[in-house]
Motif scaffolding. Structure first.
Motif, PDB file in Angstrom:
ATOM      1  N   ARG A   1      -6.123 -49.786   5.378  1.00  0.00           N
ATOM      2  CA  ARG A   1      -5.600 -51.058   5.848  1.00  0.00           C
ATOM      3  C   ARG A   1      -5.018 -51.918   4.725  1.00  0.00           C
ATOM      4  NH1 ARG A   1      -9.275 -55.310   5.032  1.00  0.00           N
ATOM      5  NH2 ARG A   1      -8.198 -56.503   6.647  1.00  0.00           N
ATOM      6  N   LEU A   2      -4.953 -51.346   3.500  1.00  0.00           N
ATOM      7  CA  LEU A   2      -4.401 -52.106   2.393  1.00  0.00           C
ATOM      8  C   LEU A   2      -2.880 -51.984   2.346  1.00  0.00           C
ATOM      9  CD1 LEU A   2      -6.950 -51.232  -0.454  1.00  0.00           C
ATOM     10  CD2 LEU A   2      -6.899 -53.274   0.987  1.00  0.00           C
ATOM     11  N   THR A   3      -2.243 -52.992   1.782  1.00  0.00           N
ATOM     12  CA  THR A   3      -0.796 -52.944   1.589  1.00  0.00           C
ATOM     13  C   THR A   3      -0.476 -52.239   0.281  1.00  0.00           C
ATOM     14  OG1 THR A   3      -0.695 -55.035   0.361  1.00  0.00           O
ATOM     15  CG2 THR A   3      -0.672 -55.182   2.776  1.00  0.00           C
ATOM     16  N   ASP A   4       0.816 -52.008   0.059  1.00  0.00           N
ATOM     17  CA  ASP A   4       1.231 -51.323  -1.169  1.00  0.00           C
ATOM     18  C   ASP A   4       1.150 -52.223  -2.385  1.00  0.00           C
ATOM     19  OD1 ASP A   4       3.246 -53.044  -0.551  1.00  0.00           O
ATOM     20  OD2 ASP A   4       4.826 -51.520  -0.443  1.00  0.00           O
ATOM     21  N   LYS A   5       0.724 -53.479  -2.191  1.00  0.00           N
ATOM     22  CA  LYS A   5       0.535 -54.381  -3.320  1.00  0.00           C
ATOM     23  C   LYS A   5      -0.812 -54.166  -4.016  1.00  0.00           C
ATOM     24  CE  LYS A   5       3.458 -58.138  -1.608  1.00  0.00           C
ATOM     25  NZ  LYS A   5       4.423 -58.036  -2.730  1.00  0.00           N
TER      26      LYS A   5
ATOM     27  N   SER B   1      -5.455 -59.030  -2.256  1.00  0.00           N
ATOM     28  CA  SER B   1      -4.596 -60.054  -1.673  1.00  0.00           C
ATOM     29  C   SER B   1      -3.464 -59.386  -0.908  1.00  0.00           C
ATOM     30  CB  SER B   1      -4.020 -60.969  -2.761  1.00  0.00           C
ATOM     31  OG  SER B   1      -3.071 -61.862  -2.230  1.00  0.00           O
ATOM     32  N   ALA B   2      -3.135 -59.942   0.224  1.00  0.00           N
ATOM     33  CA  ALA B   2      -2.041 -59.392   1.027  1.00  0.00           C
ATOM     34  C   ALA B   2      -0.678 -59.832   0.503  1.00  0.00           C
ATOM     35  CB  ALA B   2      -2.201 -59.827   2.479  1.00  0.00           C
TER      36      ALA B   2
ATOM     37  N   GLN C   1      -8.700 -48.179   2.085  1.00  0.00           N
ATOM     38  CA  GLN C   1      -7.291 -48.045   1.727  1.00  0.00           C
ATOM     39  C   GLN C   1      -6.383 -47.922   2.943  1.00  0.00           C
ATOM     40  OE1 GLN C   1      -7.745 -44.779  -1.212  1.00  0.00           O
ATOM     41  NE2 GLN C   1      -6.529 -46.073  -2.607  1.00  0.00           N
TER      42      GLN C   1
ATOM     43  N   ASN D   1     -12.842 -53.941   9.988  1.00  0.00           N
ATOM     44  CA  ASN D   1     -11.630 -53.308   9.448  1.00  0.00           C
ATOM     45  C   ASN D   1     -11.034 -52.314  10.446  1.00  0.00           C
ATOM     46  OD1 ASN D   1     -12.039 -54.746   7.106  1.00  0.00           O
ATOM     47  ND2 ASN D   1     -13.030 -53.048   6.028  1.00  0.00           N
TER      48      ASN D   1
ATOM     49  N   ILE E   1      -2.834 -51.477  14.838  1.00  0.00           N
ATOM     50  CA  ILE E   1      -1.662 -51.113  14.040  1.00  0.00           C
ATOM     51  C   ILE E   1      -1.338 -49.625  14.150  1.00  0.00           C
ATOM     52  CG2 ILE E   1      -0.706 -51.105  11.692  1.00  0.00           C
ATOM     53  CD1 ILE E   1      -2.651 -53.401  11.038  1.00  0.00           C
ATOM     54  N   ASP E   2      -2.341 -48.775  13.972  1.00  0.00           N
ATOM     55  CA  ASP E   2      -2.112 -47.321  13.880  1.00  0.00           C
ATOM     56  C   ASP E   2      -3.272 -46.592  14.527  1.00  0.00           C
ATOM     57  OD1 ASP E   2      -1.697 -44.673  13.156  1.00  0.00           O
ATOM     58  OD2 ASP E   2      -0.937 -45.194  11.158  1.00  0.00           O
TER      59      ASP E   2
END
Length: 356
Positions: free
Chosen positions: A239-243, A277-278, A237, A185, A192-193
């Motif tokens: 690396r998780l998306t806002d979904k 899920s992405a 969190q 991860n 990315i960041d």
């Protein structure tokens, strides 16, 4: 005499005391009640008789029982016991004859004289054999009980060693499993960041300290275990998306009690592995509640048909080993249930644990 030396000598003192009381009861007490002056040779014979009984006892307990009875040579053991009793009887009869004790005892009881009746050999032999077999039986019983206790202690030691080694093996499986996932991860996050990846490394270092210093012990405090889970969630969190919606409910107030380290993480890790899920909306709800000595943990996550949610098969090393650790550390003190068709299209894991 220090305490350690005294403890080492306790078995010897017990044997001396037991033999002293037994010898007095069997060979001394009754003759002392006779209102006669007994010949000196009688007491010498009693002393020899006592020595023969002691010798027969230890010969049986230390030689015959371990070498014959415990090796399933029962017939030879019985023959040896009978032979030992017969040897005591023969030696004692020869000593009586050599000391001419029947005649001397008759004169002690009949100082006025008279004709001595023939000796009752059968009655005398019965008395000697009963006493001898009594000593041999006591020796067999005590040796058997000691062997049973030693075998039970050995089995307990082996079981504890097996459980300890198995738990160490299970924890060794869980820890690398977690770090492999987390490092993957962080590697993805570095692309990315950079700032977020540095924060992730800081959290990971704190978690590594927990694993290195807390999992070496049999237990840790519940507050530390929950902090560890919280660090893991925050790390994931990043690396998780806002979904993805993640909710953590902690005990309020928290009563700190000992708990096995790394016990709660696999359930949370499983939710992140299979419930995220992405592309589609998903949620993970982790609830930890405490009531007295009861600890309840409930983990819900969204079900995605393409992902295997099996607790025993598809969740990797961690969850399978966690169930095994619960069996070893909390036998009959936990309930673990899994529902794959919970309401709202969720996968539900519920753990109820009795901590004390």
């Amino acid at each position: 005499m220090n305490l350690l030396t005294l403890r080492r000598n306790v078995p010897v003192l017990i044997h001396v005391l037991a033999w002293g009381l037994l010898g007095f009861a069997l060979l001394v007490y009754q003759p002392l009640n006779w209102d006669v002056t007994l010949p000196t040779l009688f007491w010498i014979k009693q002393g020899i008789y006592f020595a023969l009984l002691v010798g027969a006892y230890y010969f049986n307990a230390l030689v015959l029982v371990p070498r014959l009875l415990f090796r399933d040579q029962t017939g030879l053991y019985i023959a040896s016991i009978v032979g030992t009793a017969a040897m005591v009887l023969i030696l004692l009869f020869n000593i009586d004859t050599w000391f001419d004790l029947p005649e001397k005892m008759f004169r002690a009881f009949h100082p006025e004289g008279g004709v001595r009746k023939p000796r009752n050999i059968w009655g005398w032999s019965q008395s000697v054999l009963v006493t001898t077999f009594l000593m041999l039986g006591i020796g067999t019983s005590i040796a058997s009980v000691q062997k049973w206790q030693e075998d039970a202690r050995l089995r307990l030691d082996l079981e504890q060693a097996r459980v300890s080694s198995e738990l160490s093996f299970l924890k060794a499986q869980i820890n690398p499993h977690f770090f492999f996932n987390t490092l993957n991860n962080i590697y993805a996050l570095t692309l990315i960041d950079g700032e977020a990846s540095r924060e992730a490394l800081h959290r990971l270092s704190r978690m590594m300290r927990y694993v290195l210093y807390e999992t070496g012990n049999n237990t840790t405090m519940l507050s530390k275990e929950i902090d560890f889970v919280q660090d893991y969630i925050q790390l994931m969190q990043l690396r998780l998306t806002d979904k993805v919606t993640v909710t953590l409910e902690q005990p309020k107030p928290l009563r700190d009690v000992p708990v096995a380290p790394m016990l709660l993480l696999p359930f949370v890790e499983n939710a992140f592995k299979h419930g995220v899920s992405a592309m589609l909306p998903s949620r993970i709800v982790i609830s930890i509640h405490q009531e007295g000595s009861q600890l309840e943990m409930e983990v819900r996550n969204t079900i995605f048909p393409e992902k295997n949610q099996s607790l025993e098969v598809g969740s990797g090393i961690g969850l399978t080993n966690t169930r095994r650790r619960l069996d070893l550390l909390y036998p009959e003190r936990y309930e673990l249930s899994v529902k794959e068709d919970a309401p709202a299209n969720e996968y539900l894991v519920h753990l109820n644990l009795q901590l004390s």
